[in-house]
Design a protein around this motif. Structure first.
Motif, PDB file in Angstrom:
ATOM      1  N   ASP A 140      68.889  67.266  63.364  1.00  0.00           N
ATOM      2  CA  ASP A 140      69.018  67.166  61.906  1.00  0.00           C
ATOM      3  C   ASP A 140      69.444  68.510  61.310  1.00  0.00           C
ATOM      4  OD1 ASP A 140      68.294  64.483  61.858  1.00  0.00           O
ATOM      5  OD2 ASP A 140      66.161  64.932  61.582  1.00  0.00           O
ATOM      6  N   ALA A 141      68.790  69.587  61.721  1.00  0.00           N
ATOM      7  CA  ALA A 141      69.145  70.917  61.217  1.00  0.00           C
ATOM      8  C   ALA A 141      70.575  71.275  61.613  1.00  0.00           C
ATOM      9  CB  ALA A 141      68.162  71.965  61.744  1.00  0.00           C
ATOM     10  N   LEU A 151      72.908  69.368  59.382  1.00  0.00           N
ATOM     11  CA  LEU A 151      73.013  69.984  58.057  1.00  0.00           C
ATOM     12  C   LEU A 151      73.916  71.214  58.092  1.00  0.00           C
ATOM     13  CD1 LEU A 151      69.329  69.599  56.845  1.00  0.00           C
ATOM     14  CD2 LEU A 151      71.353  68.493  55.848  1.00  0.00           C
ATOM     15  N   ARG A 172      71.635  65.586  52.814  1.00  0.00           N
ATOM     16  CA  ARG A 172      70.345  66.288  52.891  1.00  0.00           C
ATOM     17  C   ARG A 172      69.183  65.293  52.918  1.00  0.00           C
ATOM     18  NH1 ARG A 172      72.187  70.969  48.814  1.00  0.00           N
ATOM     19  NH2 ARG A 172      73.146  72.304  50.378  1.00  0.00           N
ATOM     20  N   ARG A 173      69.293  64.254  52.141  1.00  0.00           N
ATOM     21  CA  ARG A 173      68.241  63.240  52.121  1.00  0.00           C
ATOM     22  C   ARG A 173      68.143  62.527  53.469  1.00  0.00           C
ATOM     23  NH1 ARG A 173      66.880  58.975  47.405  1.00  0.00           N
ATOM     24  NH2 ARG A 173      65.155  58.003  48.493  1.00  0.00           N
ATOM     25  N   ALA A 228      66.964  65.194  56.194  1.00  0.00           N
ATOM     26  CA  ALA A 228      65.762  65.986  55.919  1.00  0.00           C
ATOM     27  C   ALA A 228      64.691  65.641  56.943  1.00  0.00           C
ATOM     28  CB  ALA A 228      65.259  65.695  54.509  1.00  0.00           C
ATOM     29  N   ALA A 262      62.892  62.137  57.357  1.00  0.00           N
ATOM     30  CA  ALA A 262      63.639  61.112  56.592  1.00  0.00           C
ATOM     31  C   ALA A 262      63.705  59.804  57.333  1.00  0.00           C
ATOM     32  CB  ALA A 262      65.046  61.607  56.291  1.00  0.00           C
TER      33      ALA A 262
END
Length: 173
Positions: free
Chosen positions: A68-69, A72, A166-167, A170, A173
């Motif tokens: 996820d990071a 992003l 981002r949602r 996150a 999520a």
């Protein structure tokens, strides 16, 4: 010559590329292009390889740990207006290559999916990377990024799409 041709197709597209206008724009001739690349298909293959090299250069830079990071971090690059011409070229080539078994477009889409999944795998801890859930997770991250990219290129609404990315990516999520 390849760099000039690459700059040209980043601005004009590659699907309908014609040798004569390309040669004129880059100060060459169709004959020279055919000599250097053997055929129009050879030139397209070289241009797709060049685009993929740009993509991989960005994707292989140090990414934060976790799919996820990492997603992003990749999104920040994808959303930057300076990269729009490369990304339009990527989308054009990706769409053109789907379902094509031979010729210069063959394998481009599948190859880029494999590239992106490998990059995201490197951001995952080994125990997650090697599991079916790890593969599913990075596939979901890739799907979010690819869909968001299409949305931004279609609408130009970077703020709305970035909020959605981002949602979706996150933690928790």
């Amino acid at each position: 010559m390849l760099e000039k041709a690459y700059a040209y197709v980043r601005e004009t597209g590659i699907s309908e590329m014609s040798l004569r206008p390309l040669a004129t724009a880059i100060g060459s001739s169709p004959r020279v292009l055919l000599f250097l690349f053997e055929s129009k298909d050879g030139l397209i293959r070289a241009l797709l390889a060049r685009a993929r090299a740009d993509e991989l250069d960005v994707l292989t830079r140090t990414l934060p740990p976790g799919a996820d990071a990492a997603g992003l971090a990749v999104w920040e690059w994808l959303a930057a207006p300076a990269n729009a011409s490369l990304l339009r070229l990527w989308v054009e080539a990706y769409a053109r290559s789907i379902g094509v078994a031979e010729g210069p477009w063959a394998g481009f889409a599948a190859g880029t999916v494999a590239d992106w999944l490998e990059v995201l795998a490197r951001a995952q801890p080994p125990e997650e990377r090697d599991s079916p859930d790890g593969l599913a997770h990075r596939t979901a991250v890739l799907a979010v990024l690819r869909g968001a990219l299409l949305d931004v290129l279609a609408t130009g609404d970077v703020d709305r799409v970035t909020a959605a990315v981002r949602r979706a990516l996150a933690p928790g999520a």
